[in-house]
Design an enzyme around this catalytic site. Structure first.
Site, PDB file in Angstrom:
ATOM      1  CG  HIS A  98      -1.975   1.040   1.164  1.00 30.51           C
ATOM      2  ND1 HIS A  98      -1.713   2.368   1.441  1.00 30.51           N
ATOM      3  CD2 HIS A  98      -3.283   0.975   0.801  1.00 30.51           C
ATOM      4  CE1 HIS A  98      -2.827   3.066   1.264  1.00 30.51           C
ATOM      5  NE2 HIS A  98      -3.791   2.248   0.875  1.00 30.51           N
ATOM      6  CD  GLU A 168      -5.365   1.808  -3.125  1.00 28.34           C
ATOM      7  OE1 GLU A 168      -6.516   1.994  -2.746  1.00 28.34           O
ATOM      8  OE2 GLU A 168      -4.405   1.739  -2.352  1.00 28.34           O
TER       9      GLU A 168
HETATM   10  P1  PGA Z   1      -9.537   6.171   0.324  1.00 22.46           P
HETATM   11  O1  PGA Z   1      -8.283   5.198   0.519  1.00 22.46           O
HETATM   12  O2  PGA Z   1     -10.671   5.334  -0.178  1.00 22.46           O
HETATM   13  O3  PGA Z   1      -9.786   6.734   1.669  1.00 22.46           O
HETATM   14  O4  PGA Z   1      -9.117   7.209  -0.688  1.00 22.46           O
HETATM   15  C1  PGA Z   1      -8.032   4.152  -0.359  1.00 22.46           C
HETATM   16  C2  PGA Z   1      -6.830   3.361   0.110  1.00 22.46           C
HETATM   17  O5  PGA Z   1      -5.905   3.955   0.685  1.00 22.46           O
HETATM   18  O6  PGA Z   1      -6.751   2.136  -0.084  1.00 22.46           O
END
Ligand code: PGA
Length: 243
Positions: A98, A168
């Protein structure tokens, strides 16, 4: 491992909620909601202190995921939790790489080592990738390609169907708006191309790709449909029961 026909929703609780009571409340409302819908596979990744609430009640509807795993297989490592411990305590998924962990020093090599340890324990790694910014010349594509290749260095063709990729873009995490669905679609095609270079077309198109970054109840459906992704990685909104 991951059923391609179901939309995969991963709730990454991050460092919340503050109490076990709230955690129980979120779990029961998540379950209540899931029992009313079909075609969705829900994975909840709570902080480790709350994982036993879920491992006791984990069932087909709600699966237990970890937010991270140790890079060490075993030994004396204060504060670490091994892949083997995850396996023995009811976890079947684990988020790795992450961006919030990468920001704390996690490298692609560490991600790759963690992925290998998880696969050895038959835990499905949810491997996060994503650029921190976009440039007009498309340099971010090279960045994504390298990140995939390096993070998946230990994933053989045989194991490739046992992983999930979570795209992401860092700038869309914790933001006001998610990425545009047309850009999500374009990037997911690019990710498939990179996976195809590594494992061939058939496997590449069977590896689930999730999108994460400011997903909420208003945009979730559109992102899955128009972004053409296999599911979502949800942060903040996953501990907000009404949404
Ligand atoms: P968020 O975070 O939905 O709060 O933008 C996503 C993540 O960090 O996996």
């Amino acid at each position: 491992m991951a059923n391609k026909n179901k939309v995969i929703i991963v709730g990454n609780w991050k460092m919340g909620p503050e109490t076990v009571l709230e955690a129980k409340r979120i779990i029961s409302s998540t379950k209540r909601f899931i029992s009313k819908i079909s075609g969705v596979k829900v994975i909840v990744s709570p902080p480790f202190v709350y994982s036993n609430i879920l491992s006791h009640s984990a069932n087909k509807e709600v699966l237990l995921g970890a937010q991270d795993v140790s890079v060490f297989k075993d030994g004396s490592h204060t504060g670490e939790i091994s892949a083997n411990m995850l396996k023995k305590n009811g976890f079947s998924f684990c988020i790795v790489g992450h961006s919030e962990r990468r920001a704390n020093g996690e490298t692609d090599e560490m991600v790759s080592d963690k992925v290998s340890l998880l696969l050895e324990e038959k835990i499905c790694p949810i491997i996060c990738i994503g650029e921190s910014s976009r440039d007009e010349l498309g340099g971010y594509l090279e960045f994504i390609r390298d990140q995939i290749k390096n993070s998946l260095a230990g994933v053989s063709k045989k194991n490739a169907l046992e992983i999930i990729i979570a795209y992401e873009p860092i700038w869309a995490i914790g933001a006001k708006e998610p990425m545009k669905t047309s850009d999500i679609h374009e990037t997911s095609l690019f990710i498939k191309k990179v996976l195809s270079d590594l494992y061939g077309n058939e496997i590449a198109f069977s590896i689930p790709i999730l999108y994460g970054g400011t997903v909420n109840m208003r945009n979730a459906k559109e992102i899955v449909r128009d972004g053409e992704v296999n599911g979502l990685l949800v942060g903040r909104e996953s501990i907000n029961p009404p949404s």
